[in-house]
Design an enzyme around this catalytic site. Structure first.
Site, PDB file in Angstrom:
ATOM      1  N   CYS A  77       4.092  10.421 -11.117  1.00  0.00           N
ATOM      2  CA  CYS A  77       3.316   9.219 -11.448  1.00  0.00           C
ATOM      3  C   CYS A  77       3.159   9.071 -12.971  1.00  0.00           C
ATOM      4  CB  CYS A  77       1.991   9.236 -10.693  1.00  0.00           C
ATOM      5  SG  CYS A  77       1.392   7.571 -10.417  1.00  0.00           S
ATOM      6  N   HIS A 167       2.365  10.735  -5.589  1.00  0.00           N
ATOM      7  CA  HIS A 167       1.626  12.003  -5.631  1.00  0.00           C
ATOM      8  C   HIS A 167       1.858  12.740  -4.311  1.00  0.00           C
ATOM      9  CE1 HIS A 167      -1.259  11.120  -9.015  1.00  0.00           C
ATOM     10  NE2 HIS A 167      -0.891   9.895  -8.727  1.00  0.00           N
ATOM     11  N   GLU A 169       0.989  15.923  -4.030  1.00  0.00           N
ATOM     12  CA  GLU A 169      -0.040  16.979  -4.055  1.00  0.00           C
ATOM     13  C   GLU A 169      -1.342  16.515  -3.417  1.00  0.00           C
ATOM     14  OE1 GLU A 169       0.945  15.192  -6.518  1.00  0.00           O
ATOM     15  OE2 GLU A 169      -0.824  14.441  -7.542  1.00  0.00           O
TER      16      GLU A 169
HETATM   17  N1  GLN Z   1      -0.731   3.755 -13.801  1.00  0.00           N
HETATM   18  C1  GLN Z   1      -0.931   5.040 -14.402  1.00  0.00           C
HETATM   19  C2  GLN Z   1      -0.333   5.078 -15.796  1.00  0.00           C
HETATM   20  O1  GLN Z   1       0.214   4.149 -16.277  1.00  0.00           O
HETATM   21  C3  GLN Z   1      -0.347   6.152 -13.549  1.00  0.00           C
HETATM   22  C4  GLN Z   1      -1.131   6.315 -12.280  1.00  0.00           C
HETATM   23  C5  GLN Z   1      -1.082   7.683 -11.667  1.00  0.00           C
HETATM   24  O2  GLN Z   1      -0.652   8.653 -12.299  1.00  0.00           O
HETATM   25  N2  GLN Z   1      -1.568   7.773 -10.475  1.00  0.00           N
HETATM   26  O3  GLN Z   1      -0.403   6.084 -16.392  1.00  0.00           O
END
Ligand code: GLN
Length: 185
Positions: A77, A167, A169
Site C-alpha cells: 500500500c 494489506h 497483514e
Molecule cells: N493512500 C495512502 C497513501 O497515499 C496509502 C494507504 C495505505 O497504506 N493503506 O499513502
C-alpha cells in the site's frame, strides 16, 4: 535471518507479528544504523506523504535507495507507493524510494469509506486481503504481475522487490510474506 520493518509510521506492528509468526526475527527500523543490520525490509502501509516526510527528516532516503538496489524489500500500500518509480497524485515535494518500474496512483481505489476486502490470487493462492485508500497500479514496465483484481494488477515482483496495493497483514494472509521470506534465502 533478521528482517527490518520500516517503523516511521503506519501498520508496521502487524507486519512484525506476521513475519514473526512465519519464523523471522524482526527489527523495527527508524535509523540508518538499524537498516544496516537487516538482510531484508518491509515498508508497511500507512500514509506515504507522512512516511516520506519522516524518511526525509530522519535522513533515511539515501540508505533506503541503496538498500532496495540489491536487498529483498516488500512494500504494501503506502509501501508500494514508496517503491514506485512513478507516482500519480503525489503532494508537492514528496520523495520516493523507487525501484519498481511501475506507475502507481495514490488513493485511486477511493478514500477511507471506499475501503474493502477482496479475495485475490497471489502466485496461485487465493487469499482475503484489505484495500484501504489503496493505490492502483496504472502501468507496469519491467515488473512481473503476481496478483490481479478484476483483471487489474494489484501485486508485482521485480528482481529483489515485491509490492502490493493491498494489506495482507490485516486479514491474516501469509502468501506475500512467505514469498518475500523465501526470496531472502
Ligand atoms: N493512500 C495512502 C497513501 O497515499 C496509502 C494507504 C495505505 O497504506 N493503506 O499513502
Amino acid at each position: 535471518m533478521l528482517v527490518g520493518v520500516l517503523a516511521l509510521q503506519g501498520d508496521w506492528r502487524e507486519h512484525k507479528l506476521l513475519l514473526e509468526s512465519l519464523g523471522a526475527d524482526v527489527l523495527p527500523i527508524r535509523r540508518e544504523s538499524e537498516l544496516s543490520q537487516v538482510q531484508a525490509l518491509v515498508i508497511p502501509g500507512g500514509e506515504s506523504t507522512t512516511m516520506s516526510n519522516l524518511a526525509k527528516s530522519f535522513g533515511l532516503f539515501p540508505a533506503l535507495r541503496e538498500f532496495v538496489n540489491h536487498k529483498p524489500t516488500l512494500g504494501t500500500c503506502a509501501g508500494l507507493i514508496m517503491l514506485s518509480d512513478k507516482v500519480e497524485g503525489a503532494v508537492a515535494g514528496q520523495e520516493f524510494v523507487g525501484g519498481l518500474d511501475i506507475t502507481s496512483s495514490r488513493n485511486a481505489y477511493g478514500g477511507q469509506t471506499y475501503s474493502f476486502e477482496a479475495d485475490v490470487e497471489i502466485a496461485g493462492q487465493i487469499e482475503r486481503v484489505a484495500f484501504i485508500r489503496a493505490p492502483r497500479i496504472l502501468a507496469v514496465g519491467k515488473a512481473e504481475v503476481i496478483a490481479t483484481l478484476d483483471g487489474e494488477p494489484v501485486a508485482v515482483r521485480q528482481g529483489n522487490l515485491l509490492g502490493a496495493s493491498f494489506h495482507p497483514e490485516i486479514t491474516g494472509g501469509t502468501k506475500l510474506h512467505s514469498l518475500f521470506l523465501e526470496s531472502i534465502s
